[in-house]
Design an enzyme around this catalytic site. Structure first.
Site, short mmCIF file in Angstrom:
data_model
loop_
_atom_site.label_atom_id
_atom_site.label_comp_id
_atom_site.label_asym_id
_atom_site.label_seq_id
_atom_site.Cartn_x
_atom_site.Cartn_y
_atom_site.Cartn_z
N ASP A 22 -0.14 3.67 9.04
CA ASP A 22 -0.79 3.33 10.29
C ASP A 22 -2.07 2.55 9.90
OD1 ASP A 22 -1.64 3.50 13.08
OD2 ASP A 22 -3.04 5.02 12.38
N MET A 23 -2.66 1.86 10.86
CA MET A 23 -3.86 1.08 10.54
C MET A 23 -5.15 1.77 11.01
SD MET A 23 -4.83 -2.88 11.54
CE MET A 23 -5.25 -2.47 13.26
N ASP A 24 -5.34 1.85 12.33
CA ASP A 24 -6.59 2.39 12.87
C ASP A 24 -6.72 3.88 12.56
OD1 ASP A 24 -7.63 0.03 14.32
OD2 ASP A 24 -5.79 0.24 15.47
N ASP A 178 -2.85 9.36 11.19
CA ASP A 178 -4.02 10.19 11.49
C ASP A 178 -3.93 10.86 12.85
OD1 ASP A 178 -6.48 8.26 13.15
OD2 ASP A 178 -4.45 7.61 12.75
#
Length: 207
Positions: A22-24, A178
């Protein structure tokens, strides 16, 4: 440095062919800026701001979040308009973002050794910009964004497409996330998941 990572984590990761991030909030510490942008948006459009609830929706596209806001607060906001406003605000805050140390150590360690991909709920233009500015984009074999799938997290489509784009079966990949929504998406894709919290990793097997 990679030698600061738990050797057990490296041993676990050695069994997978692909790593999907995932990024954010997972690779880039952008969630505080995203939440600050939601706060400004809430004040502008006059709906309650629930930081904890919105944080739990990380990985979901803005328009989908606005639809949930409409249901939660019995309002009638226009998802495209509100989402675009929020992204405009976020772009003013994004210079305050940094990198999540542990996941970037892992990405750098396995760069050139395993297939690496990002699966994010952010719009394509924003995601590509953030990944490029963070020095991550050039290390990736594939990027899947909100524009690339119709069904977003917690649906599995984002991670299934990422695995397909790096030419690997889903069960040979592991996801880093997250949020609970992201972990649910990973598990529905048949992938194990490392949850990232306060620069620590916890393994959540698919079954």
């Amino acid at each position: 440095m990679i030698d600061q990572l738990d050797s057990n984590i490296l041993q676990v990761l050695s069994t997978y062919k692909g790593l999907i991030f995932d990024m954010d909030g997972t690779l880039i510490d952008s969630m505080p800026a995203h939440l600050d942008a939601w706060k400004v948006t809430a004040e502008h459009y006059h709906f309650p701001f629930d930081r904890t609830w919105l944080n739990g929706l990380g990985g979901m596209p803005g328009e989908a979040i606005v639809e949930l806001i409409n249901d939660k607060y019995d309002v009638n906001l226009l998802p495209i308009e509100v989402s675009e406003f929020r992204m405009d605000v976020f772009e003013r805050f994004e210079n305050n973002t940094g990198l999540v140390a542990i996941t970037n150590q892992i990405l750098n360690h396995f760069y050139g050794l395993k297939k690496l991909a990002v699966g994010t709920g952010s719009p394509k233009l924003s995601a590509m910009h953030l990944l490029k500015e963070a020095g991550i984009l050039a290390k990736l074999d594939a990027v899947v964004t909100a524009n690339d799938v119709q069904l977003h997290k917690p649906h599995p489509d984002t991670f299934l497409l990422a695995a397909s784009n790096i030419d690997l079966p889903a069960n040979t990949c592991i996801v880093f996330e997250d949020t609970t929504l992201g972990m649910q998406a990973a598990h529905r894709a048949g992938m194990d998941c490392f949850m990232v919290d306060d620069n620590q990793l916890t393994l959540h097997p698919c079954s």
